[in-house]
Design a protein around this motif. Structure first.
Motif, PDB file in Angstrom:
ATOM      1  N   UNK B  83       0.845  -1.194   0.000  1.00 40.05           N
ATOM      2  CA  UNK B  83       0.000   0.000   0.000  1.00 40.05           C
ATOM      3  C   UNK B  83       0.873   1.235   0.000  1.00 40.05           C
ATOM      4  N   UNK B  84       0.242   2.373   0.258  1.00 33.40           N
ATOM      5  CA  UNK B  84       0.969   3.636   0.296  1.00 33.40           C
ATOM      6  C   UNK B  84       1.082   4.095   1.740  1.00 33.40           C
ATOM      7  N   UNK B  85       2.286   4.494   2.122  1.00 35.48           N
ATOM      8  CA  UNK B  85       2.554   4.978   3.466  1.00 35.48           C
ATOM      9  C   UNK B  85       2.753   6.496   3.406  1.00 35.48           C
ATOM     10  N   UNK B  86       2.004   7.186   4.239  1.00 35.37           N
ATOM     11  CA  UNK B  86       2.102   8.642   4.322  1.00 35.37           C
ATOM     12  C   UNK B  86       2.545   9.061   5.714  1.00 35.37           C
ATOM     13  N   UNK B  87       3.425  10.070   5.749  1.00 34.02           N
ATOM     14  CA  UNK B  87       3.590  10.796   6.997  1.00 34.02           C
ATOM     15  C   UNK B  87       2.843  12.120   6.832  1.00 34.02           C
ATOM     16  N   UNK B  88       2.367  12.663   7.931  1.00 33.21           N
ATOM     17  CA  UNK B  88       1.626  13.923   7.902  1.00 33.21           C
ATOM     18  C   UNK B  88       2.000  14.707   9.143  1.00 33.21           C
ATOM     19  N   UNK B  89       2.173  16.018   8.982  1.00 38.86           N
ATOM     20  CA  UNK B  89       2.622  16.855  10.080  1.00 38.86           C
ATOM     21  C   UNK B  89       1.661  18.020  10.298  1.00 38.86           C
ATOM     22  N   UNK B  90       1.687  18.536  11.511  1.00 39.54           N
ATOM     23  CA  UNK B  90       0.886  19.712  11.865  1.00 39.54           C
ATOM     24  C   UNK B  90       1.813  20.729  12.515  1.00 39.54           C
ATOM     25  N   UNK B  91       1.789  21.937  11.987  1.00 36.56           N
ATOM     26  CA  UNK B  91       2.594  23.025  12.523  1.00 36.56           C
ATOM     27  C   UNK B  91       1.775  23.779  13.562  1.00 36.56           C
ATOM     28  N   UNK B  92       2.405  24.232  14.603  1.00 37.13           N
ATOM     29  CA  UNK B  92       1.712  24.941  15.671  1.00 37.13           C
ATOM     30  C   UNK B  92       0.932  26.135  15.159  1.00 37.13           C
ATOM     31  N   UNK B  93      -0.326  26.264  15.597  1.00 35.55           N
ATOM     32  CA  UNK B  93      -1.153  27.387  15.199  1.00 35.55           C
ATOM     33  C   UNK B  93      -1.759  27.231  13.829  1.00 35.55           C
ATOM     34  N   UNK B  94      -1.528  26.116  13.172  1.00 36.85           N
ATOM     35  CA  UNK B  94      -2.044  25.883  11.830  1.00 36.85           C
ATOM     36  C   UNK B  94      -2.837  24.592  11.880  1.00 36.85           C
ATOM     37  N   UNK B  95      -4.137  24.704  11.908  1.00 39.81           N
ATOM     38  CA  UNK B  95      -4.984  23.577  12.294  1.00 39.81           C
ATOM     39  C   UNK B  95      -5.231  22.592  11.163  1.00 39.81           C
ATOM     40  N   UNK B  96      -4.138  22.020  10.612  1.00 41.45           N
ATOM     41  CA  UNK B  96      -4.330  21.060   9.537  1.00 41.45           C
ATOM     42  C   UNK B  96      -3.138  20.119   9.485  1.00 41.45           C
ATOM     43  N   UNK B  97      -3.364  18.927   8.914  1.00 40.88           N
ATOM     44  CA  UNK B  97      -2.284  17.997   8.613  1.00 40.88           C
ATOM     45  C   UNK B  97      -1.801  18.255   7.185  1.00 40.88           C
ATOM     46  N   UNK B  98      -0.499  18.389   7.021  1.00 49.39           N
ATOM     47  CA  UNK B  98       0.120  18.463   5.701  1.00 49.39           C
ATOM     48  C   UNK B  98       0.764  17.115   5.431  1.00 49.39           C
ATOM     49  N   UNK B  99       0.315  16.472   4.349  1.00 47.79           N
ATOM     50  CA  UNK B  99       0.775  15.123   4.032  1.00 47.79           C
ATOM     51  C   UNK B  99       2.032  15.165   3.174  1.00 47.79           C
TER      52      UNK B  99
END
Lengths: 112, 109
Positions: B83-99
Motif C-alpha cells: 500500500x501507500x505509506x504517508x507521513x503527515x505533520x501539523x505546525x503549531x497554530x495551523x490547524x491542519x495535517x500536511x501530508x
C-alpha cells in the motif's frame, strides 16, 4: 467504539450540480476536518471545524463550504461541480488540535 | 508553508524483508502521524509520534524533531503491508495535517 463514518460511499454527479457529503466523528471528538485526495496524490486539507466554529480553511474556491452541527457531525458542500472535483473526500476527527486524527473510509466522488 | 518529503517514492520487496521509510519536514512540528493507505483508500493510523520512538508489533517509528525527520521501520514484511505509506505533520497554530509525498510499498510473495 465506532470509528469515523462517512456517507455516501460512492457518488456520481454531473458538471454544474451540487453535492453534500456527511461525516460523523468518533464519540467524544469535537474536531472534524475535511481533506480531498486526487488520484496519485496525498490528501489536501479543505476545512477544520471545532465546536461548530471554522478553525482553518485550505486553498479551495468558495464553491466549497462546510458546517458542523451541535452533535459534532459535519457536512461538506460543493457547488457548481467541475470535472476536477472528482476525488476521494476524507473526513477526520480528533479530540482537539494537535491531537491524533482518525480518518473515515471516505466518499469517492466522480463528476462526469 | 511546510514541505514534507518522503523517500523512497517506490519500494518493492520480497516477503520477509525489512524496510525503512523516511519523512523529512522543513519546519518545527507539534504533531506527526504515520498512516497506511490500503487499496480501498482507507487511511489507517500507525503512529502518533511528534518525537521519540514507538513500537507496535513488526512496526516501529522514530522522530528526531530537532533534525526534522522521522523514520518508519517495517520488519518481516507481509503481503498485507502493501500500500501507500504517508507521513503527515501539523505546525503549531495551523490547524491542519500536511501530508508527505508518500511511499508506495509492494511486497512480493
Amino acid at each position: 467504539d465506532a470509528g469515523v463514518t462517512q456517507s455516501p460511499t460512492h457518488l456520481i454527479k454531473t458538471r454544474g450540480q451540487h453535492v453534500t457529503l456527511r461525516c460523523s466523528p468518533i464519540s467524544g471528538h469535537k474536531s472534524v476536518s475535511w481533506y480531498q485526495q486526487v488520484l496519485g496524490q496525498g490528501p489536501q486539507f479543505i476545512f477544520q471545524y471545532y465546536e461548530k466554529e471554522e478553525r482553518g480553511r485550505g486553498n479551495f474556491p468558495d464553491r466549497f463550504s462546510a458546517r458542523q452541527f451541535p452533535n459534532y457531525s459535519s457536512e461538506l458542500n460543493v457547488n457548481a461541480l467541475l470535472l476536477g472535483d472528482s476525488a476521494l473526500y476524507l473526513c477526520a476527527s480528533s479530540r482537539d488540535s494537535p491531537y491524533e486524527q482518525y480518518f473515515g473510509p471516505g466518499t469517492r466522488l466522480t463528476v462526469t | 508553508g511546510i514541505q514534507v518529503e518522503q523517500s523512497p517514492p517506490d519500494l518493492i520487496l520480497q516477503e520477509g524483508a525489512n524496510s525503512t521509510l523516511r519523512c523529512n519536514f522543513s519546519d518545527s512540528v507539534n504533531n506527526l502521524q504515520w498512516f497506511h493507505q490500503n487499496p480501498w483508500g482507507q487511511l489507517i493510523n500507525l503512529f502518533y509520534i511528534p518525537s521519540g520512538t514507538k513500537q507496535n508489533g513488526r512496526l516501529s517509528a522514530t522522530t528526531v524533531a530537532t533534525e526534522r525527520y522521522s523514520l518508519l521501520y517495517i520488519s518481516s514484511s507481509q503481503t498485507t503491508d502493501s500500500g501507500v505509506y504517508f507521513c503527515a505533520v501539523e505546525v503549531g497554530g495551523n490547524e491542519k495535517l500536511t501530508f508527505g509525498t508518500g511511499t508506495r510499498l509492494t511486497i512480493i510473495p
